[in-house]
Design an enzyme around this catalytic site. Structure first.
Site: not given
Lengths: 160, 201
Positions: A22, A28, A45
């Protein structure tokens, strides 16, 4: 080796081999699950902390911390993982814009807090983490070993 | 003015024309070009897709509008362009950015962001309070992601994207403007009612 990218809000699962990646973890949080015996790995994610706060009915389960953790368990178990053996590693939750002082907690801080709370609720041990700070991260889960590598620009990649 | 996108487009045109003038003067570059700003709507999945492939390093100057009118506005350029621009402004010849280079870039960014904020203020006849701008050097995707999350974007996002380039300096960059949805609606109503009353005269 297969490399599967996990976009914002998504969850992906692999078994035995390959890498889950990711990119673009700012505030995040990347949450990885792993079962070392069956070598099932999953990566979410997570974008924001709570689905309740948003009228976002068609949201992907990985988008919010409170929906991502149960969805990760489901997907990992369906792919052959044992619920009892699952261990988690988390990375992200930074606050990039130091010129902005958040009113309460920064988005990143809230995300990390929510992810840890959810993992505690579902009793998934956290065996590695690299969170907070002010730098963006890239996270890779190597499914053959369970190793997670976190990259921050200008620093040596870190194993968690 | 048919919809939000048209309104944003108009705002972009005015902002870009202010920014071109200000930036040309600062860079003493007559070949500076700003493309016609593009207002567009991105779904959350489209934004996520974009972020997923952007791990290159960029320099971002960012500010948030607070108070009556809220929104996020950022000026983003590739790292190599930022270094070229910083060297041009400071008369240096470096491969990395130093503190002086960063503050020169912050100044340029501030002018770009200010041009749009002024345009918005004029169009809406509202005073706008921006926060102190900051500079961040990081992965493009992480910057975008943080802006979207900070703006509370959970579904579609309306953005105004202006590309600029100068042939002489070989620079390029983007100016991204994300107005807050609820306030944006109110603002749109206000402005479109003004236009309507002008049409009936």
């Amino acid at each position: 080796m297969t490399e599967v990218f996990v976009n914002m809000g998504e969850i992906r699962v692999l078994r035995s081999t390959g890498v889950l990646t990711t990119v673009g973890l700012g505030s995040c949080v990347g949450v990885s699950f792993y079962d070392p015996i069956t070598k099932v790995g999953a990566l979410a994610h997570v974008f924001l902390a709570e689905s309740r706060a948003n009228s976002d009915r068609d949201a992907l389960p990985g988008k919010y911390a409170d929906t991502a953790i149960p969805a990760l368990i489901d997907l990992a178990v369906k792919a052959g993982a044992s619920r009892e053996r699952l261990v988690a590693k988390i990375a992200g939750g930074a606050h990039l814009f130091s010129n902005i002082t958040p009113e309460h907690l920064s988005v990143g801080h809230r995300n990390v807090k929510a992810v840890i709370e959810q993992l505690n609720i579902y009793d998934i041990p956290i065996i590695g983490k690299d969170v907070a700070g002010k730098r963006g991260r890239k996270m890779k889960l190597y499914v053959d070993t369970g190793v997670v590598i976190v990259t921050i620009i200008g620093e040596e990649p870190k194993q968690i | 003015m048919n919809n939000k996108l048209d309104f944003l487009q108009e705002l972009g045109n005015i902002g870009a024309s202010h920014a071109t003038t200000a930036l040309s003067q600062m860079l003493q570059d007559t070949k500076l070009e700003l493309t016609v700003p593009k207002a567009r709507m991105l779904s959350f999945a489209e934004a996520a897709n974009f972020i997923a492939s952007r791990e290159e390093i960029v320099v971002c100057i960012y500010t948030r509008m607070i108070d009556m009118i809220k929104g996020d506005i950022a000026f983003i350029m590739p790292f190599s362009c930022a270094v070229t621009l910083a060297n041009h402004l400071t008369g240096d010849d470096r491969e990395q950015l130093n503190e002086i280079g960063e503050s020169a870039l912050l100044e340029v960014g501030n002018i770009m962001l200010g041009s749009y904020i002024t345009a918005l203020s004029l169009l809406s006849d509202t005073k706008i309070k921006p926060t102190v701008p900051g500079i961040v050097i990081d992965m493009n995707g992480a910057i975008w992601q943080s802006i979207l999350a900070g703006a509370g974007v959970t579904e579609a996002v309306t953005i105004l994207d202006t590309k600029f380039s100068t042939a002489e300096l070989e620079l390029s960059g983007h100016l991204i403007f994300i107005p807050d949805n609820a306030v944006f609606e109110a603002l749109y109503q206000k402005v479109s009612s003004c236009w309507k009353s002008e049409e009936t005269l």
